[in-house]
Design an enzyme around this catalytic site. Structure first.
Site, short mmCIF file in Angstrom:
data_model
loop_
_atom_site.label_atom_id
_atom_site.label_comp_id
_atom_site.label_asym_id
_atom_site.label_seq_id
_atom_site.Cartn_x
_atom_site.Cartn_y
_atom_site.Cartn_z
N GLU A 170 89.38 87.64 67.55
CA GLU A 170 88.97 86.49 68.37
C GLU A 170 89.09 85.19 67.56
O GLU A 170 88.59 85.08 66.44
CB GLU A 170 87.53 86.68 68.83
CG GLU A 170 86.99 85.57 69.71
CD GLU A 170 85.54 85.83 70.14
OE1 GLU A 170 85.06 85.12 71.04
OE2 GLU A 170 84.88 86.74 69.57
N LYS A 218 86.98 84.27 78.19
CA LYS A 218 85.74 85.01 77.92
C LYS A 218 84.63 84.65 78.91
O LYS A 218 84.32 83.47 79.12
CB LYS A 218 85.30 84.71 76.48
CG LYS A 218 84.19 85.58 75.95
CD LYS A 218 83.96 85.28 74.48
CE LYS A 218 82.94 86.21 73.86
NZ LYS A 218 82.75 85.90 72.41
N CYS A 256 85.55 90.34 72.87
CA CYS A 256 84.35 90.53 72.07
C CYS A 256 83.14 90.96 72.91
O CYS A 256 83.10 92.08 73.41
CB CYS A 256 84.05 89.25 71.28
SG CYS A 256 82.85 89.49 69.93
#
Length: 264
Positions: A41, A111, A145
């Site tokens: 990331e 995200k 993540c």
């Protein structure tokens, strides 16, 4: 399909050094026969959300995307990388992109679940579900993540048809159960392979766990890294997701209307 993950220590705001690390990893992964290299990331800029937000000139992003596409094209390998994305409304998201071996963008994702005060201070959460594309014959999706720690995010990718989930991550030291337990459970319950690429070392004030993993759709651990910089490889067997879903049909036997009536 041979999968490759880069686990490495980025240099915050040294885009040239970080892209050089990706370039070297892509060369090695391609030489080993990997179809795709997954990187951590925000690796091209380093993981330091507040500093990235303060110091990164958005005008540099097209150049970075172009440089990463050149790396994929040069080494003839698929590539997953993560960068900030600025929306038309001026919001900053954490994004990830899947390129094919010609450097063409196949899939983008932003995200949805931001972790901790630094990410929330620097970025805004996105809201679009993970999409699915055909990558080398395998239905493939991306989350980033913290997203993978929510069963709903992974299940959304699986219900959309994904058999492979690629996950750039930035997981701090002390969260060992995430790659060793939670990732395997996510792979098993949604019956897809998960490739989870983390940072190593220290960037700004964050000490990273390392511990990158590749888990099969039966929850079996296919490969696991320690804490050091390394390239991690695992072979994804053809039809492994279909086989797992045939043996125990979790996806086919879900009862979403019932779960909604429970408030779930």
């Amino acid at each position: 399909m041979l999968l490759a993950l880069l686990q490495a220590n980025a240099v915050v705001m040294d885009m040239d050094a970080n892209c050089a690390a990706i370039d070297a990893a892509a060369a090695a992964a391609a030489a080993a026969g990997a179809a795709v290299l997954v990187t951590p990331e925000l690796f091209p800029v380093g993981y330091a959300p507040r500093r990235v937000r303060a110091e990164l000139d958005p005008a540099r992003l097209p150049e970075l995307h172009g440089k990463l596409a050149d790396i994929a094209r040069l080494h003839q390998i698929g590539l997953v990388y993560s960068l900030p994305q600025i929306t038309g409304q001026g919001e900053w998201h954490i994004s990830a992109t899947l390129l094919d071996a010609e450097g063409n963008s196949l899939l983008g994702y932003s995200k949805v679940h931001l972790f901790g005060p630094d990410e929330r201070a620097a970025f805004s959460p996105a809201s679009q579900p993970p999409a699915v594309v055909n990558f080398n014959g395998v239905p493939t999706s991306i989350v980033i993540c913290y997203d993978v720690e929510f069963p709903e995010a992974v299940r959304a990718a699986a219900v959309a048809g994904a058999e492979l989930l690629l996950v750039p991550t930035a997981l701090a030291h002390g969260f060992d159960d995430v790659p060793q337990v939670l990732l395997r459970a996510r792979a098993l319950e949604s019956q897809l392979a998960i490739a989870y690429a983390n940072h190593s070392g220290v960037e700004e004030d964050c000490r990273f766990l390392g511990g990158s993993v590749i888990a099969g759709p039966d929850g079996r651990l296919l490969a696991a890294a320690g804490g050091e910089t390394q390239l991690l490889f695992a072979e994804l067997d053809d039809g492994s997701a279909e086989k797992a879903r045939g043996e125990v049909p979790y996806l086919a036997e879900r009862r979403p209307d019932l779960y909604r009536s429970w408030g779930a």
